[in-house]
Design a protein around this motif. Structure first.
Motif, short mmCIF file in Angstrom:
data_model
loop_
_atom_site.label_atom_id
_atom_site.label_comp_id
_atom_site.label_asym_id
_atom_site.label_seq_id
_atom_site.Cartn_x
_atom_site.Cartn_y
_atom_site.Cartn_z
N LEU A 1 15.88 31.31 9.83
CA LEU A 1 14.44 31.08 10.07
C LEU A 1 13.55 31.91 9.17
O LEU A 1 13.89 33.03 8.80
N PRO B 1 12.41 26.57 9.96
CA PRO B 1 13.75 26.66 9.39
C PRO B 1 13.66 26.83 7.87
O PRO B 1 12.77 26.29 7.23
N MET C 1 17.44 23.44 14.90
CA MET C 1 16.57 24.43 15.54
C MET C 1 15.99 23.86 16.84
O MET C 1 15.96 24.53 17.87
#
Length: 694
Positions: free
Chosen positions: A470, A411, A420
């Protein structure tokens, strides 16, 4: 209770761009399920409801819907065509009774059609064939029929002939009724005229009709004798024979048309009702024990039997977790308590819904033959059996392919880690070919999937659906390790440190196994040198070491280990001592047995216009590819090759450049082969560097 003979559970499957989703849209429009047809190229198709599907113009996940035609209930699943999402096709075919295989009139039998056809054969699903896009340049119905015979090894039963070709395609002749269906007004596709066969086609129609009847009457000896004596069977007898042959997979009724222009879809719907089996006409699903071994029993499709259902798809949407279920036998009511035979836990059914893409209708009960979704189930995964707690059983499970490509993700901000984790957990439950793990050395999160597009879409969903930004690493290949030589060796584990000690001695042979066999353990110990009760511990010790090979720490494949002798101590020997002996033996012997790195080889299928064939083949050779086959078609050449996955990253960009944007390709995992020395050295150096950084 509904009459099960009026049910049809069908799937629509094909190669990318053959027109599956458009065909589904036309079926929904004709059956009155939707009032305005949505087009795939506008991103407005009913069953393509994910943002990623609408943008890319492809189907990513299978969508289920229900509609009615001539008093029959059709449960329809539109499946993806792209090779990276074949798991969706596989699991849909697993729960369907019939299918429509869609082929492009000019592209013919394309790579993904072959894979899907193979899955349908394995699942023994009856099919009708629809040759679509007959209005396109280069479209040729009879050429595609020939390809179905030659490439798929199938037996297409031609039911119609097209009137006109390409731009002048105006309708079709139904061979059984000897009637022409002509669409005179392109702007009003629901209006068509039924007329006599055009004069210039009469002889051709009679020739093909004779072939059709000859194939059909082979299903009934009495009719066949009567036909050979010159008596043509009645229409209902012919239809009964065609239905029987279709159910037994002896042949596949084959139609043609243009879904986009609404030509010929009505006849496909009639064929689904007339020739595809109802849930009671297919062979019942076999039951297995908890280890997956057949018990000899099966789930009879009947509302009188106890409940047996298979969860074949998990989907997370705005209303919560949905579990798609095919009910094979029994009845399921809202509020019932059911048993998940995989986990051994019971769950109460809160809400059941009938799906129409991403809309739903609430249900109070469902029965054998239905495909429904259950809202909010906690511990159910794809392939789990749901059954009556008083009659526990397990339906034949699904086997999913192993991922061949991985990327590391992290992340962008600290707060995203938990978000996530939750999002990836939901996505892994939805897609069994998508895996996640944490790299112990570096602490990175590794996503594994079936191809670049597969992982691309997953990262996109994380970003847009779950709001997780990401950092994405470069793709990594799923290398494996194996051995090349057979050796005999011996290992003794002993430890003496106060109290009882540990002792285990094993003599064993390690040899390369057949490709694709994984790990095999056998014992040929004679006498009591190693007591039988320690064999499972020795096998467990060896098996646990297969996860990490001696060269670069990749999992080990295709190794056979035979225990042929050893020694034990009456006091100090124990299961743990022999397990540790096996682990030590693995570390000692693997480097001696000629350990080597192996890499995934992909079956690559490239389509290119004629004038770029040389460039494409030269490029594949540079990528260490082995050319297997070339097949010239009307609009270009299909080249089949085996190419290492590591050489295929970013290939679509190169292909488009080489072919001025006209080339296409697809690939799927084929097998593992040894890496050349220079490639192996690079990979090992890269792994060492990563570990040093970690």
């Amino acid at each position: 209770m509904s009459d099960l003979s009026n049910y049809r559970n069908i799937g629509i499957f094909a190669h990318v761009d053959a027109g599956k989703t458009t065909t589904t849209e036309r079926i929904l429009k004709l059956t009155g399920k939707i009032h305005k047809t949505g087009e795939v190229h506008d991103g407005a198709a009913t069953t393509d409801f994910m943002e990623q599907e609408q943008e890319r113009g492809i189907t990513i996940q299978s969508a289920a819907t229900t509609c009615f035609w001539k008093d029959h209930r059709l449960n329809v699943i539109d499946t993806p065509g792209h090779v990276d999402f074949t798991v969706e096709v596989y699991r849909s075919l697993k729960v369907l009774d019939g299918g429509i295989g869609v082929f492009c009139g000019s592209g013919g039998v394309e790579p993904q059609s072959e894979t899907n056809w193979r899955y349908a054969n394995e699942s023994e699903v009856a099919r009708v064939i629809f040759v679509n896009k007959l209005d396109r340049i280069g479209a040729d119905f009879l050429r595609v029929v020939k390809q179905v015979e030659n490439v798929l090894g199938a037996n297409p039963l031609v039911m119609v002939l097209p009137i006109g070709r390409e731009d002048s395609f105006i309708g079709i002749v139904d061979l059984l009724s000897r009637k022409a269906h002509i669409w005179p007004d392109p702007s009003n596709p629901e209006h068509y005229d039924i007329t006599d066969v055009p004069e210039d086609m009469v002889d051709e129609v009679e020739e093909w009709r004779e072939k059709l009847i000859e194939a059909a009457v082979e299903q009934d000896d009495d009719l066949m004798e009567a036909y050979l004596d010159g008596n043509e069977p009645a229409m209902e007898d012919l239809k009964r024979c065609i239905r029987e042959g279709t159910r037994k997979l002896d042949f596949f009724p084959t139609y043609c048309g243009s879904a986009f222009k609404d030509k010929g879809v009505q006849l496909i719907l009639d064929a689904v009702v007339d020739y595809l089996p109802s849930p009671t006409e297919v062979d019942p699903q076999p039951l297995t024990d908890e280890f997956g071994e057949p018990t000899g029993e099966s789930a009879l499709v009947s509302t009188e039997e106890p409940l047996r259902a298979l969860a074949f798809k998990i989907m997370d949407d705005r209303f919560g977790a949905l579990t798609f279920v095919r009910i094979y036998s029994g009845v399921l009511n809202k509020g019932d308590t059911i048993l998940n035979s995989f986990t051994g836990k019971t769950e109460r059914i809160g809400r059941m819904v009938e799906m129409h893409a991403n809309d739903r209708a609430e249900l109070d009960k469902a029965q054998a033959g239905d495909i429904i979704a259950i809202v909010g189930m906690k511990n159910v995964q794809t392939g789990h059996t749901l059954c009556d707690p008083k009659h526990p059983c397990t339906l034949e499970a699904m086997v999913f392919p192993e991922p061949v490509i991985s990327i590391a993700v992290a992340p962008k901000d600290k707060g995203g880690a938990e978000k996530m984790g939750i999002a990836i957990g939901k996505m892994v439950a939805e897609d069994p070919s998508f895996r996640v793990e944490t790299d112990e050395d570096s602490g990175e999160t590794i996503l594994r999937g079936m191809g670049e597009l597969h992982l691309d879409v997953k990262v996109d969903i994380l970003k847009r659906t779950y709001g997780v930004e990401l950092e994405v690493g470069k793709p990594q290949v799923a290398y494996r390790e194996t051995i090349t030589q057979e050796i005999e060796d011996s290992y003794t584990h002993k430890k003496q440190s106060g109290g009882s000690g540990q002792f285990g001695k094993i003599d064993y042979r390690i040899k390369p196994g057949e490709p694709g066999t994984g790990f095999a353990f056998t014992s040929s110990v004679v006498g009591g040198n190693v007591p039988k009760e320690f064999f499972p511990a020795i096998e467990k010790g060896f098996k646990s070491m297969m996860e990490e090979g001696p060269i670069a720490g990749f999992p080990v494949l295709d190794v056979e280990i035979e225990l042929y002798d050893g020694g034990f101590h009456a006091v100090d020997s124990s299961a743990i001592a022999f397990e540790l002996a096996a682990k030590g033996a693995f570390r000692q012997s693997m480097p001696k047995a000629g350990a080597q790195l192996i890499e995934p080889i992909m079956k690559v299928d490239v389509f290119t216009p004629d004038d770029h064939v040389g460039d494409v083949i030269g490029d594949l050779n540079r990528r260490r590819g082995m050319i297997k086959d070339q097949d010239a078609g009307p609009t270009g050449v299909r080249i089949k090759a085996d190419v290492p996955l590591s050489e295929m990253f970013g290939y679509i960009g190169h292909l488009r450049t080489m072919t001025s944007g006209r080339g296409q390709f697809s690939m799927e995992f084929s097998h593992y082969l040894p890496c050349p020395q220079n490639v192996a050295e690079e990979v090992i150096a890269e792994v060492k560097e990563r570990k040093a950084k970690g």
